[in-house]
Design an enzyme around this catalytic site. Structure first.
Site, mmCIF file in Angstrom:
data_model
loop_
_atom_site.group_PDB
_atom_site.id
_atom_site.type_symbol
_atom_site.label_atom_id
_atom_site.label_comp_id
_atom_site.label_asym_id
_atom_site.label_seq_id
_atom_site.Cartn_x
_atom_site.Cartn_y
_atom_site.Cartn_z
ATOM 1 N N SER A 145 -16.173 27.101 -19.245
ATOM 2 C CA SER A 145 -14.749 26.813 -19.411
ATOM 3 C C SER A 145 -14.520 25.314 -19.469
ATOM 4 O O SER A 145 -15.321 24.527 -18.932
ATOM 5 C CB SER A 145 -13.952 27.402 -18.238
ATOM 6 O OG SER A 145 -12.613 26.949 -18.247
ATOM 7 N N TYR A 197 -12.021 29.127 -9.211
ATOM 8 C CA TYR A 197 -12.412 29.385 -10.600
ATOM 9 C C TYR A 197 -13.135 28.177 -11.187
ATOM 10 O O TYR A 197 -14.219 28.301 -11.778
ATOM 11 C CB TYR A 197 -11.175 29.719 -11.424
ATOM 12 C CG TYR A 197 -11.452 29.962 -12.888
ATOM 13 C CD1 TYR A 197 -11.943 31.175 -13.334
ATOM 14 C CD2 TYR A 197 -11.213 28.953 -13.829
ATOM 15 C CE1 TYR A 197 -12.196 31.394 -14.674
ATOM 16 C CE2 TYR A 197 -11.466 29.158 -15.175
ATOM 17 C CZ TYR A 197 -11.955 30.386 -15.595
ATOM 18 O OH TYR A 197 -12.205 30.590 -16.921
#
Length: 687
Positions: free
Chosen positions: A564, A577
């Protein structure tokens, strides 16, 4: 002016009856193998040039399958011109020239390319002809005393034809036999198959089935009860669980063996007839004789490679012995080629086995794609049935290696191979994508399948994984498996299912993920552990299990991490996350260094703002991020796009494009790389 409606040309009644008969015969594998044999019909149609009637021959074209034959798969020839070729036939030494001559006999555009057996159908003086490869018929055809058995079983209704390579001369031979034996309903072709005929389509089908069923009934009634000999101690089948566990452990190594010359996809078979054959004392001598029907050995190679160790041997001993046998197999195949090749022969095509037999475990078959691998296995089961029937009545006596070579390295077969379409970029590659039932994972699986890869759709939800796989195609294209990536046993089970489904593994995409958007003080230990278990630990477990298979194969491979933008960008309310994504990103670098010596490339992709179609955003992450940024959830995708350099929204297919490029041939020298797919976020630039 109204455009006239397009209409499908009407199919001639004779051709329509032929198609129906072909589908019935080909739909039952006791009658013929996949894509094996051919059928024909003769009939009259109006000639659009002269306005008069013209007699035509409709015959299954080259490469078609009887069970699924349609009008497009028929060759249509003018019968008068086809039969006139007899007058210009240059003789046996030049009979291959007649295949090109068939093109001058085509009616109109002619349909599919005429097959090598066209002469058989055109020259036999009956309106309907069937040439088939039934196991029972080939058992008689390959028996040492096949001619005598034919007379004993059928009397004068079925005539013996000595072995001759398919071609124009064989057509002349069968036509002469049919004319000299008006009472006959067909013939047994030595070493090959059967041919039957009839005045009507129904009669031809009845005669074909009569030959097939009569031969099968005779073998059942008169055959020896144990044609393969006694069961050998230690070669009995393992239990199903033990069998599949051992098969999964062996599969990567065996695929590497079969792919020494070029990459192959595999198929595993542990049917009762295979396991019985592998347990018997005649396994070694019969398998060494190879197959006989041309359709069989063209798909399975001249003979299989057989592991000569009991099922009770250790895995380590079996693996070591397989490598030794592979060297011997390649030397033996080279000797076969050298013994029969001449200056006109095509170059050797590869010396690896296409069939590998492992007693107590099963059969591994290989091909350029899954369908070809599966069909090769089906053909070897046909060969086992043929050997069983021949040995039950007599002695199995296939055609000679010299004759096999003439067909395997036939100029016409070589030309057929050259006509094959260019393979897609990922053909022959086997991919496993985690979290692939939806969103980015599903888009990746879809793109890889479209590029020719065999795809294993892995997801926590088995039903959704299977449904997603079904959207990609049948089981030759994709399968769905359950995969809880946070559980090491579940991960290994998914890898085992992958290698049993397609023979091995080439490409793994660590995509499974989830996210909880919370600030530090609201993030619980359970939140932290859940996200790290699925993404950091999950990626580690998947990569570890996959690496074992990739290393055992010795064929290199790719591992891709869907990380990501958050792995390098510090965004608000995202501690768990982002930290786990940073963990994944560094795994890429570490594994690229460690696995490079095995030819395994490890790369990552850093997406951002993938809202549409995203499972993570749909599960509540989108609402949380929208609240964090003070925008409506439905505007979140555009919000992410507006803050990028390119001002373009990122969708799952954009990430799939990056996976395609990273795992394709263009970046074969790239490893340890992270590719941003975020429309340009300057704060997340890697350098």
């Amino acid at each position: 002016m109204t455009k006239p409606a397009e209409t499908t040309p009407a199919v001639n009644p004779a051709a329509a009856a032929l198609l129906a008969r072909s589908n019935r015969l080909g739909g039952d594998k006791k009658n013929t193998n996949f894509a094996g044999g051919n059928t024909s019909a003769k009939g009259v149609e109006r000639d659009p040039v002269t306005g008069g009637d013209v007699e035509l021959l409709w015959v299954k074209g080259s490469g078609g399958d009887l069970g699924t034959l349609t009008a497009a798969g028929l060759s249509t020839l003018r019968l008068d011109r086809m039969r006139a070729l007899v007058d210009v036939y240059p003789g046996l030494e030049r009979e291959d020239e007649m295949v090109a001559a068939f093109d001058y006999c085509l009616h109109g555009r002619g349909g599919a390319a005429p097959s090598i057996d066209t002469a058989m159908h055109g020259l036999v003086n009956k309106p309907h002809v069937d040439h088939l490869h039934p196991d029972s018929g080939i058992a008689i055809a390959t028996a040492a005393d096949g001619e005598a058995l034919t007379a004993e079983i059928f009397g004068d209704e079925v005539v013996w034809v000595p072995w001759r390579r398919p071609g124009f001369q064989l057509g002349l031979d069968i036509a002469a036999i049919q004319e000299a034996n008006p009472q006959a309903i067909g013939c047994i072709l030595g070493g090959h198959g059967i041919t039957a005929w009839g005045e009507t389509s129904e009669e031809s089908e009845r005669n074909s089935l009569r030959i097939i069923d009569t031969a099968a009934a005779y073998i059942a009634e008169h055959g020896a009860p144990e044609p393969f000999g006694a069961v050998v101690a230690g070669y009995e089948p393992l239990s199903e669980a033990e069998r599949r566990a051992r098969a999964a452990a062996l599969a990567p190594t065996i695929r590497g063996i079969a792919s020494h010359d070029k990459p192959m996809v595999g198929h595993f078979t542990d049917s009762a007839e295979v396991l019985d054959f592998l347990s018997r004392e005649k396994l070694a001598p019969l398998s060494a004789l190879g197959t006989s029907c041309p359709d069989h050995f063209l798909r399975t190679k001249v003979k299989p490679m057989v592991l000569d160790l009991p099922a009770t041997a250790s895995l380590e001993d079996q693996l070591a012995r397989l490598h030794e046998l592979h060297e011997a197999y390649r030397a033996d195949y080279r000797a076969y080629y050298d013994a029969h090749a001449d200056e006109s022969s095509p170059a050797i095509r590869g010396a690896d086995p296409l069939i590998v037999l492992v007693p107590g475990v099963g059969m591994f078959s290989y091909g350029a794609n899954k369908q070809t691998a599966r069909v090769a296995g089906e053909f070897y089961v046909n060969a086992i049935n043929v050997m069983r029937g021949a040995e039950a009545l007599s002695t199995y006596a296939p055609i000679s290696d010299a004759e096999k070579f003439r067909i395997e390295y036939w100029a016409l077969e070589e030309a057929k191979l050259r006509r094959m379409p260019k393979p897609k970029s990922h053909q022959g590659r086997i991919a496993l994508v985690t979290g692939a039932a939806s969103g980015i994972g599903k888009a990746i699986a879809t793109r890889l399948a479209a590029e020719g890869a065999c795809v294993v759709v892995a997801d926590l939800d088995l039903e959704k994984a299977q449904a997603a796989a079904a959207e990609l195609g049948n089981a030759d294209v994709a399968v769905g498996v359950a995969a809880n990536v946070a559980d090491a046993d579940a991960v290994q089970a998914a890898i085992d299912e992958a290698v049993l489904a397609f023979g091995g593994l080439d490409l793994v995409v660590n995509n499974a993920g989830l996210s909880l958007s919370k600030p530090l003080l609201e993030t619980t230990e359970a939140d932290w552990n859940l996200q790290h278990d699925v993404m950091a630990k999950g990626s580690f477990l998947v990569s570890k299990a996959a690496a074992r298979a990739l290393i055992d194969q010795g064929m290199g491979g790719d591992i891709i991490y869907i990380s990501s933008k958050n792995s390098v960008f510090a965004g608000p309310n995202n501690i768990a996350y982002s930290a786990t994504k940073a963990d994944q990103a560094h795994q890429v670098r570490l594994l690229a260094v460690e696995l490079g010596e095995h030819g395994v490339r490890v790369n990552g992709i850093n997406p951002d703002g993938v809202v549409r179609g995203s499972g993570i955003f749909a599960s509540g992450w989108g609402a949380n991020r929208a609240a964090t940024y003070g925008v409506a959830e439905e505007d979140l995708g555009q919000f992410y796009a507006n803050r990028t350099i390119l001002k373009r929204e990122v969708v799952p297919e954009n990430v799939a494009d990056a996976v395609y490029v990273l795992t394709g041939p263009e970046l074969s020298r790239t490893t340890g790389l992270h590719i941003p797919v975020d429309s340009g976020v300057a704060a997340a630039f890697l350098r």
